[in-house]
Motif scaffolding. Structure first.
Motif, PDB file in Angstrom:
ATOM      1  N   GLY A  94       0.800  -1.219   0.000  1.00 50.23           N
ATOM      2  CA  GLY A  94       0.000   0.000   0.000  1.00 50.23           C
ATOM      3  C   GLY A  94       0.835   1.272   0.000  1.00 50.23           C
ATOM      4  N   ASN A 151       1.286   0.817  -8.027  1.00 52.26           N
ATOM      5  CA  ASN A 151       0.051   0.316  -7.426  1.00 52.26           C
ATOM      6  C   ASN A 151      -1.124   1.161  -7.906  1.00 52.26           C
ATOM      7  N   GLY A 198      -4.496   0.930  -6.319  1.00 55.86           N
ATOM      8  CA  GLY A 198      -4.611   1.287  -4.908  1.00 55.86           C
ATOM      9  C   GLY A 198      -4.872   0.113  -3.974  1.00 55.86           C
ATOM     10  N   ALA A 216      -4.550  -2.339  -0.902  1.00 58.47           N
ATOM     11  CA  ALA A 216      -4.093  -2.144   0.471  1.00 58.47           C
ATOM     12  C   ALA A 216      -3.184  -3.299   0.881  1.00 58.47           C
ATOM     13  N   SER A 233      -0.826  -5.591  -5.864  1.00 57.78           N
ATOM     14  CA  SER A 233      -0.377  -4.487  -6.714  1.00 57.78           C
ATOM     15  C   SER A 233       0.531  -5.025  -7.816  1.00 57.78           C
TER      16      SER A 233
END
Lengths: 196, 569
Positions: free
Chosen positions: B85, B90, B93, B95, B125
């Motif tokens: 995160g 990424n 987005g 987490a 990601s």
């Protein structure tokens, strides 16, 4: 023991640089240079806006479009959350779902009397299957033709042109890309009064 | 299944047989140190790691290096997931991954299992996919390869104290074998339609005016190593069934060949390095017989279709316009034949990629992949892992043959004695402990993860623990595995199935390497003929079959019989 760990740590760092960064970034660079359209997801644009990907199925409910397969991806054809139903063959839920789809297909295609092609009433593995079998497409021809006020034979000819054979003549199965076929339908016989 | 389906299967088998001596010869040259065109990178890596190409290790040192490398790799992957995160690359987005899931995934990718309790496009990601998961795709495959090579060296060398250098073997595997094939293969995949980009997810407006967000990513580069390294961890949730991972039957052929080519090639490498290629072909023949049996059962069971649907007026018959059969959880472009072929390949090897949802296979079609894994994935198997797994069965077979004629067993000139047998039995016991032991514990403590009622529910759990112990990674995906309990227990099963096999295997390698070769006599059992192939197949089936038959009977077999009599759950 420390020497083993130190050596291992260095090797992990080297391998990360080599296979985790250099390799994918080099392939990305080369791919975008040599095959830009496929590298970016085989996107289809109409009038400058993306209407979908040639590889990804999308949802069709309008009787004037050919319909794809039932989808278990998110709320249906969610291309950011692929998924199958994962129902067992002995599952009562599966049988109930399929029974409901069979009824719906028979109502939507009242001119078809035979069995409903299996791919039209079962969910695909990915939930994003862009294809139906030629049998499932043929099952919908009369409905689509009626909705677009054209002869069924004309739609059937368009379908024949959009039926892809096995790859290299032997691999996989013959199939129809639903999105491409529907784009061709729109190009030939635009849907009237439903463009809103 | 139609003639074309059978033709596709035969075509695939022919391709693999043709590629075996090519891959085998190349790998023999590689592991004998005859390839030098990347020597400058090699020297740099060795200097950084504080070793050199000519410094060999005893098997214990080799094992420690291997374990340390896997430990550090797993910790790095765990850290990357927990921190994604805050890290770059990424765009969606994502987490931080929760601790139990990150542990499970880190173990899963380091052990070459690639069991995925998450959906790729909703959890990881781009950086995690590339610098974390992709890296382990390479090095966990290389780890399996080097263990197989050490075992081969054990049989090829005489009165030797050392078995090779871990850092050198691993680096060479990645540099000369995995990376070059992957670069070429990944570009071919992009050419054929697989995406490769770092773009944000695309928002499309469909023909009917709805919004469709389409996940993107560096897919092709991960596809190639995921199959070549028999990893199997998908970029997307549905793995190679996703049209981006596998857009047509040609990409599918590349995937299928990639899964088997190195594992099959190793049988030939073995033959070359012990100086008798017939030994390699005999092992491949035994693998081939088991493979054809598996594909036959799966294809037959699925092509027949689902009797419960036939009653509803669904047309499941084969015709020129459709492949028919059980199409729930399958893709139209692959149909029944390729889906059955892929399901057999992916579980014969420890790959675990899927192009059809195994949870929705007909009961007996789902049984065959499960049995493949229970037998220890010795049918070609995971890169390296399948080969050393099969050699364990070979050792067991020559031992049984030795008992029958009352002679000390031997294999390719090495006597097989008490120490090797004890180690081999430890390896064989790992599967019942992981599958039945941990599986039973999971059934008692976490049955709520089962989503299917009736006997199929047991199959779901059984498949999960089989897949984890065998380091396969495919799933009956309805099983709700993403809980603290199952993430932990499955993680343990994966560790057990990996390292409790690797360490005894390295020990066997060290033990046989130290022995002198004995020349074959008139009492030596020839291990290159059909008699031995038959014996080997029987031993694999008897050991695997007797261990798991009761639990198989309660799951898939009961489901099959119920379905045939019209009972639903």
């Amino acid at each position: 023991m420390w020497t083993y760990l130190r050596s291992a740590l260095v090797l992990v760092v080297v391998m990360t640089a080599l296979t985790g960064l250099a390799y994918p970034l080099a392939v990305t660079g080369l791919a975008e240079m040599i095959f830009p359209w496929t590298a970016r997801g085989s996107l289809i644009e109409e009038d400058g806006r993306v209407v979908g990907s040639a590889l990804i199925g999308q949802k069709f409910d309008n009787p004037g479009y050919f319909h794809g397969r039932p989808s278990a991806a998110g709320e249906g054809y969610d291309a950011a959350s692929s998924g199958g139903s994962n129902l067992a063959p002995s599952s009562r839920k599966l049988v109930d779902d399929v029974a409901a789809r069979v009824t719906a297909e028979r109502q939507a295609n009242p001119d078809e009397k035979g069995g409903v092609p299996v791919d039209l009433v079962t969910s695909s593995a990915s939930g994003l299957d862009p294809h139906v079998t030629p049998a499932a497409a043929a099952y919908q021809v009369k409905r689509v033709a009626a909705a677009r006020h054209v002869q069924a034979e004309e739609v059937r000819q368009l379908l024949a042109r959009h039926t892809e054979g096995r790859d290299l003549g032997v691999l996989g199965e013959s199939r129809v890309n639903v999105l491409k076929l529907n784009l061709a339908l729109d190009a030939h016989w635009p849907l009237r009064g439903q463009g809103d | 299944m139609d003639a074309n389906g059978i033709l596709q299967i035969l075509l695939y088998v022919a391709l693999i047989v043709a590629l075996t001596p090519l891959a085998g010869g190349y790998m023999a040259r590689l592991y004998e140190g005859k390839l030098t065109w990347l020597a400058w990178i090699e020297r740099l890596v060795y200097r950084l790691c504080g070793t050199s190409a000519d410094r060999e290790q005893h098997w214990t040192g080799y094992a420690l290096s291997l374990l340390a490398f896997n430990l550090v790799g797993a910790l790095a992957l765990y850290g990357l997931q927990r921190l994604q995160g805050w890290l770059p690359m990424n765009p969606a987005g994502m987490a931080a991954v929760p601790a139990d899931l990150a542990f499970n995934t880190a173990v899963s990718f380091t052990t070459n299992t690639n069991w995925q309790a998450y959906g790729g496009e909703t959890t990881m990601s781009y950086l995690t996919q590339m610098a974390g998961l992709s890296v382990q795709n390479f090095v966990s495959a290389a780890t399996g390869m080097v263990v197989a090579v050490v075992l081969i060296r054990g049989f090829a060398r005489q009165s030797a104290r050392s078995v090779g250098n871990f850092t050198v073997d691993l680096t060479r595997t990645v540099l000369y074998l995995l990376l070059p094939i992957c670069v070429v293969g990944a570009l071919a995949l992009v050419w054929l339609g697989v995406p490769q980009n770092l773009s944000p997810y695309i928002e499309a407006t469909t023909l009917e005016g709805a919004k469709q967000v389409i996940a993107q990513g560096p897919v092709a580069s991960q596809m190639m190593i995921k199959h070549l390294g028999t990893n199997g961890g998908g970029f997307f949730n549905v793995n190679a069934a996703h049209p981006y991972e596998n857009p047509n039957a040609v990409t599918n052929l590349i995937h299928m060949v990639a899964i088997f080519v190195l594992g099959a090639g190793l049988t030939n490498t073995f033959g070359r390095m012990v100086g008798d290629t017939r030994q390699g072909w005999a092992i491949l023949a035994a693998m081939g017989l088991l493979f054809l049996a598996g594909i036959g059962i799966t294809a037959w069971a699925d092509a027949a279709g689902n009797p419960a649907l036939a009653a509803l007026g669904v047309d499941q018959a084969l015709s020129p316009w459709q492949a028919g059969g059980n199409m729930e959880g399958k893709e139209v472009r692959f149909g029944i034949a390729l889906s059955a072929l892929f399901a057999t390949i992916t579980t014969a090897a420890s790959c675990g990629a899927v192009i059809a949802m195994h949870d929705s296979l007909m009961p007996l079609a789902g049984l065959a992949p499960m049995v493949n894994m229970m037998l220890g994935e010795v049918v070609v198997g995971g890169v390296g892992a399948g080969f050393y797994g099969m050699l364990i069965f070979v050792i067991l077979s020559v031992f049984i043959a030795g008992l029958m004629v009352g002679r000390t067993p031997e294999y390719v000139g090495k006597k097989i004695e008490a120490r090797e047998m004890k180690l081999a039995v430890i390896v064989i016991l790992v599967f019942p402990i992981g599958i039945l032991g941990l599986g039973a514990l999971a059934l008692l403590t976490g049955p709520e993860a089962i989503t299917a009622p009736g006997p199929h529910g047991l199959s779901q759990l059984l498949y999960a623990y089989t897949s984890a112990t065998a380091n396969n990674g495919s799933a009956f995906a309805g099983f709700g595995a993403n809980t603290v309990l199952h993430n932990t227990l499955l993680g343990l099963a994966m560790l057990l199935g990996r390292f409790m096999v690797i360490v005894p295997t390295l020990a066997i390698a060290g033990a046989v390497a130290a022995k002198k070769a004995v020349p074959p006599s008139s009492g030596t059992l020839p291990t290159h003929g059909w008699l031995f192939v038959g014996l080997l197949v029987s031993v694999v089936l008897v050991v695997g079959g007797l261990t798991f038959f009761p639990v198989i009977a309660l799951g898939p077999v009961v489901e099959h019989l119920s379905l045939a009599s019209g009972t639903l759950f």
